[in-house]
Design a protein around this motif. Structure first.
Motif, PDB file in Angstrom:
ATOM      1  N   GLY A   1     -26.949  23.572  16.205  1.00  0.00           N
ATOM      2  CA  GLY A   1     -26.264  22.541  15.433  1.00  0.00           C
ATOM      3  C   GLY A   1     -27.130  21.927  14.363  1.00  0.00           C
ATOM      4  N   LYS A   2     -28.417  22.247  14.332  1.00  0.00           N
ATOM      5  CA  LYS A   2     -29.327  21.625  13.368  1.00  0.00           C
ATOM      6  C   LYS A   2     -29.305  22.383  12.047  1.00  0.00           C
ATOM      7  N   GLU A   3     -28.879  21.692  10.988  1.00  0.00           N
ATOM      8  CA  GLU A   3     -28.928  22.290   9.655  1.00  0.00           C
ATOM      9  C   GLU A   3     -29.395  21.271   8.628  1.00  0.00           C
ATOM     10  N   ALA A   4     -29.910  20.144   9.083  1.00  0.00           N
ATOM     11  CA  ALA A   4     -30.378  19.102   8.174  1.00  0.00           C
ATOM     12  C   ALA A   4     -31.847  18.819   8.464  1.00  0.00           C
ATOM     13  N   PHE A   5     -32.613  18.597   7.399  1.00  0.00           N
ATOM     14  CA  PHE A   5     -34.062  18.542   7.525  1.00  0.00           C
ATOM     15  C   PHE A   5     -34.654  17.497   6.585  1.00  0.00           C
ATOM     16  N   CYS A   6     -35.724  16.865   7.047  1.00  0.00           N
ATOM     17  CA  CYS A   6     -36.594  16.119   6.148  1.00  0.00           C
ATOM     18  C   CYS A   6     -37.644  17.093   5.624  1.00  0.00           C
ATOM     19  N   LEU A   7     -37.759  17.195   4.321  1.00  0.00           N
ATOM     20  CA  LEU A   7     -38.703  18.144   3.746  1.00  0.00           C
ATOM     21  C   LEU A   7     -40.079  17.508   3.636  1.00  0.00           C
ATOM     22  N   ALA A   8     -41.090  18.196   4.149  1.00  0.00           N
ATOM     23  CA  ALA A   8     -42.466  17.716   4.057  1.00  0.00           C
ATOM     24  C   ALA A   8     -43.406  18.915   4.111  1.00  0.00           C
ATOM     25  N   ASN A   9     -44.545  18.780   3.453  1.00  0.00           N
ATOM     26  CA  ASN A   9     -45.517  19.868   3.369  1.00  0.00           C
ATOM     27  C   ASN A   9     -46.445  19.810   4.581  1.00  0.00           C
ATOM     28  N   THR A  10     -45.956  20.303   5.710  1.00  0.00           N
ATOM     29  CA  THR A  10     -46.717  20.162   6.941  1.00  0.00           C
ATOM     30  C   THR A  10     -47.714  21.288   7.162  1.00  0.00           C
ATOM     31  N   ASP A  11     -47.458  22.494   6.647  1.00  0.00           N
ATOM     32  CA  ASP A  11     -48.312  23.639   6.923  1.00  0.00           C
ATOM     33  C   ASP A  11     -48.698  24.354   5.636  1.00  0.00           C
TER      34      ASP A  11
END
Length: 606
Positions: free
Chosen positions: A487-497
C-alpha cells in the motif's frame, strides 16, 4: 520518538536517524608531518601521525569492550589522496584506482585486483599491537581505513573544506564511490562503525599503530609506526544519570562530563557536553534509529552520529580531528617552526572537518504561475536498487495471526540533473499541490510541470509530508506476474545513501540529508524535496508500509519488485530502468514463515 519497531525489533535493519554530532569549542594547534624529500613516485605524500601521546578509553560494564579510537591519522601533503571505486554491474567485482592530479595533468593508477571488495574502505590498512604494563602482548589486529573519515586540516593554508564525501557507503548495492583525503588534511584511521570492540581490562597499555606493508609499498608511505599510551577505565551506565558520572572502578577516571554515546538516544547522547551547540533533532522518527549503538566516545571526538550521506544502516562517523592534537608552538622542524590553529576560516565552532547539518532547501516563495512547460534541458534518471534487509515476521500484537515479508528499498538518481519537487498548500487543504522544476546548465529555473500531490502522514514512524506516486512495491510470482502490492506509494525524498558518486554531475555534498528538515512539519505551508545526482533514498523494512502480507501465500519462489515513478508522472531521461527485482523463496508454515534470499549476482546480502 521511538517507534514500536525500534523498541521491540532490535534484530532488524532500520532506516537510520541522522543527528549532527554536538559541536564543541576547538582551540587546538595542529602541525603536519613534514613532507619527505625522498619521495620519488608521483602523487601525494602520505604520513601516519598520532594526535596525542596518550588516550583514555572506556569499557562499559553493560556492554563490555573497548573501541580502539587511538587518535592516529593519515595526512596528505603535496596534493590530495584520491581513490575512485566502482563496479560496472552487480555481476562485476569492485575495482579501485588512485587518481593523481598534477596541475592540469591527471594520472590514473589501478590498484591491485581484489584489494578492495566493497565500498567501506581499504581493508587491513592499519596494524595495531597492544602490550600491557608488564610488556606482554595482549592484542594484534588490523583495521580497515575509510579515507572519507571525519577529518581536519593540518595546515592553515589548506582548503577550508574538503571536497570529498563524508563517509564511505555501506548500502550493499552501491555502484560507485570517491574516497579522499584533501591536500593538507588528515583522516582518522579508526574504523568507527566497522570496528569491533576488543576486550581489555581496566589498566594501562601501550599501542603501536602502523600502516601495513602492502599499503606502504602501494602508496609510498614511510614505515614510521606511532606509539600511544592507553588508559582503559571501566564505567557503568547504570546510575550515571545519562553520562554525568564515572564508575569508581575505572582506572584514572576523573571526567564527569563525557556522555556515553553508545547508550541512549541521539538526543541525549551529548548530555554533559558543556560546550555543545544546540542539539539537532534526533533524526527523522519516520526513518528509524541506528541498527547499532554508537561506539562510546569522549565529548570531543565527534564519534557520535553525524551528517553522513552514505548510510543504511547508518554508521557513526569516526572522530573529527580532536582538541588533543597539539604541538608546541616552537617545535623545531615543524611547519615554519610554529603551531597553527585548526579552527580557521570556514569552520564553525567545534568543527575542523567541514561537517555540517545538511538542511532541507527552501521551496519557491509561492506556487508557480503561467503556463507549465517541460523544456529540453537535463533531467533526472530515477533507478531502483534491488530490495535488501529482507525478513519475515508475524503481526505482533497489532494484527495477530498475520505473516509479513518486510524489506528495505532504495530509489536513486543517476542524473545528470537533480530531481526537485515543491509542494504548495492552499489554506485549510489537507493535500499540497506538487510541481517538478527544471533548470538549465547554469542552474536557472526554466520550467515546471504539475506532478501530483503531497500528503501528510501522521503515523508514528513517519510524521512528514510524502510525495505521492514516487515508487511502488510489488511481490511477483515466479512467472513475474503481480500477486501482492504494497500500500505504500508515497515518500519523503531525502539523500540518505551515496549510491554512485562517479556519475556525471554527482553532488558529493548534497542538501536534504537531514530527514527532520527535508520533509516538512504538519503545519508547513510549502515543502521542497530533492533527490540529488548520485544519491538515493532508502526506506527500511521496519517502517509502516514496508511489507507484504504473505499470510495466505503458498510457499515457493517470488520476486520483490521496486518500481520507481510507477505512473510516469515525473519527467526523467529514461523510463526503461525504473524496475529492480530481488528473488526470494518463502517456506515454513503459517505463524512461522521463513525466507531464503539468494545472492543477486555477486552481491550476497539479504
Amino acid at each position: 520518538m521511538m517507534t514500536r519497531s525500534q523498541q521491540g525489533r532490535t534484530n532488524r535493519l532500520t532506516r537510520p536517524s541522522i543527528a549532527i554530532a554536538a559541536a564543541v569549542a576547538v582551540t587546538a594547534g595542529v602541525v603536519a608531518a613534514a613532507p619527505d624529500a625522498k619521495t620519488a613516485q608521483p602523487g601525494p605524500k602520505l604520513s601516519l601521525i598520532a594526535a596525542s601521546a596518550s588516550v583514555t578509553l572506556d569499557s562499559w560494564k553493560e556492554d563490555p569492550g573497548v573501541y580502539l579510537d587511538l587518535g592516529t591519522y593519515l595526512t596528505s601533503e603535496n596534493g590530495a589522496f584520491e581513490l575512485k571505486v566502482t563496479r560496472k554491474s552487480y555481476k562485476d567485482p569492485v575495482v579501485a584506482a588512485q587518481i593523481i592530479r598534477d596541475g592540469k595533468k591527471t594520472q590514473t593508477k589501478a590498484l591491485p585486483a581484489g584489494l578492495v571488495k566493497d565500498f567501506s574502505g581499504l581493508p587491513d590498512f592499519a596494524q595495531i599491537s597492544v602490550i600491557d604494563a608488564a610488556g606482554k602482548s595482549v592484542l594484534e589486529k588490523t583495521e580497515a581505513f575509510c579515507p572519507n573519515n571525519a577529518s581536519g586540516r593540518v595546515r592553515p593554508d589548506a582548503p577550508a573544506n574538503s571536497k570529498y564525501p563524508q563517509s564511505c557507503p555501506v548500502n550493499p548495492f552501491t555502484l560507485g564511490s570517491v574516497w579522499g583525503v584533501e591536500n593538507g588534511w588528515a583522516a582518522n584511521t579508526y574504523a568507527g562503525y566497522y570496528s569491533d570492540a576488543v576486550q581489555l581490562p581496566a589498566g594501562t597499555y601501550t599501542a603501536k599503530i602502523s600502516v601495513t606493508k602492502k599499503y606502504r609499498d602501494l602508496f609510498g608511505i614511510e614505515d614510521k609506526p606511532q606509539s600511544v599510551k592507553v588508559t582503559v577505565r571501566e564505567r557503568s551506565w547504570e546510575g550515571e544519570g545519562g553520562g554525568e558520572g564515572v564508575s569508581a572502578s575505572s582506572a584514572g577516571a576523573s571526567s564527569k562530563t563525557d556522555a556515553h554515546a553508545g547508550h541512549g538516544s541521539a538526543a541525549s547522547e551529548h548530555a554533559g557536553h558543556a560546550a555543545a551547540a544546540p542539539a539537532a533533532p534526533s533524526g527523522h522518527a519516520g526513518h528509524g534509529a541506528p541498527a547499532r549503538t554508537d561506539a562510546p566516545a569522549a565529548a570531543t571526538t565527534g564519534a557520535g552520529s553525524t551528517f553522513n550521506v552514505g548510510h543504511g544502516p547508518y554508521p557513526p562517523a569516526p572522530p573529527a580531528l580532536p582538541w588533543a592534537l597539539k604541538k608546541q608552538a616552537t617545535e623545531k622542524g615543524a611547519l615554519g617552526r610554529q603551531g597553527f590553529s585548526a579552527a580557521a576560516v570556514g569552520d564553525r565552532t567545534g568543527q575542523t572537518d567541514g561537517s555540517r547539518q545538511a538542511p532541507g532547501v527552501q521551496p519557491n516563495a509561492k506556487r508557480p504561475a503561467g503556463k507549465a512547460t517541460v523544456p529540453d534541458v537535463p533531467k533526472p534518471d530515477l533507478r531502483s536498487l534491488p530490495a535488501y534487509g529482507i525478513t519475515v515476521s508475524d503481526g505482533y500484537e497489532d494484527v495477530p495471526g498475520k505473516d509479513y515479508l518486510a524489506f528495505s528499498a532504495n530509489v536513486w538518481n543517476a542524473g545528470p540533473a537533480k530531481l526537485v519537487v515543491d509542494g504548495f498548500r492552499s489554506p485549510g487543504k489537507e493535500l499540497m499541490d506538487a510541481y517538478q522544476y527544471f533548470y538549465d546548465a547554469d542552474g536557472k529555473q526554466v520550467g515546471y510541470t504539475p506532478t501530483g500531490t503531497m500528503e501528510w502522514d501522521p503515523r508514528p514512524g513517519h510524521e512528514h509530508w510524502h510525495f505521492t506516486d514516487f515508487a511502488s512495491y510489488r511481490l511477483l510470482k515466479a512467472d513475474q506476474k503481480e500477486t501482492v502490492r504494497s500500500g505504500k506509494e508515497a515518500f519523503c525524498l531525502a539523500n540518505t545513501d551515496a549510491v554512485d558518486y562517479t556519475v556525471k554531475n554527482a553532488n558529493w555534498h548534497p542538501d536534504n540529508t537531514d530527514l527532520s528538515t527535508a520533509c516538512g512539519q504538519e503545519n508547513s505551508i510549502s515543502v521542497r524535496e530533492v533527490l540529488d545526482v548520485g544519491s538515493g533514498d532508502t526506506y527500511t523494512q521496519d517502517l509502516p508500509g514496508q511489507s507484504f502480507d504473505i499470510t495466505d501465500l503458498p510457499n515457493g519462489t517470488y520476486y520483490i519488485q521496486v518500481l520507481a515513478n510507477p505512473e510516469n508522472r515525473l519527467k526523467e531521461t529514461n523510463h526503461d530502468n525504473n524496475s529492480a527485482l530481488r528473488k526470494v523463496v518463502l517456506g515454513g508454515k503459517k505463524g512461522a514463515r521463513t525466507v531464503k534470499v539468494p545472492a543477486h549476482h555477486l552481491v550476497d546480502a539479504n
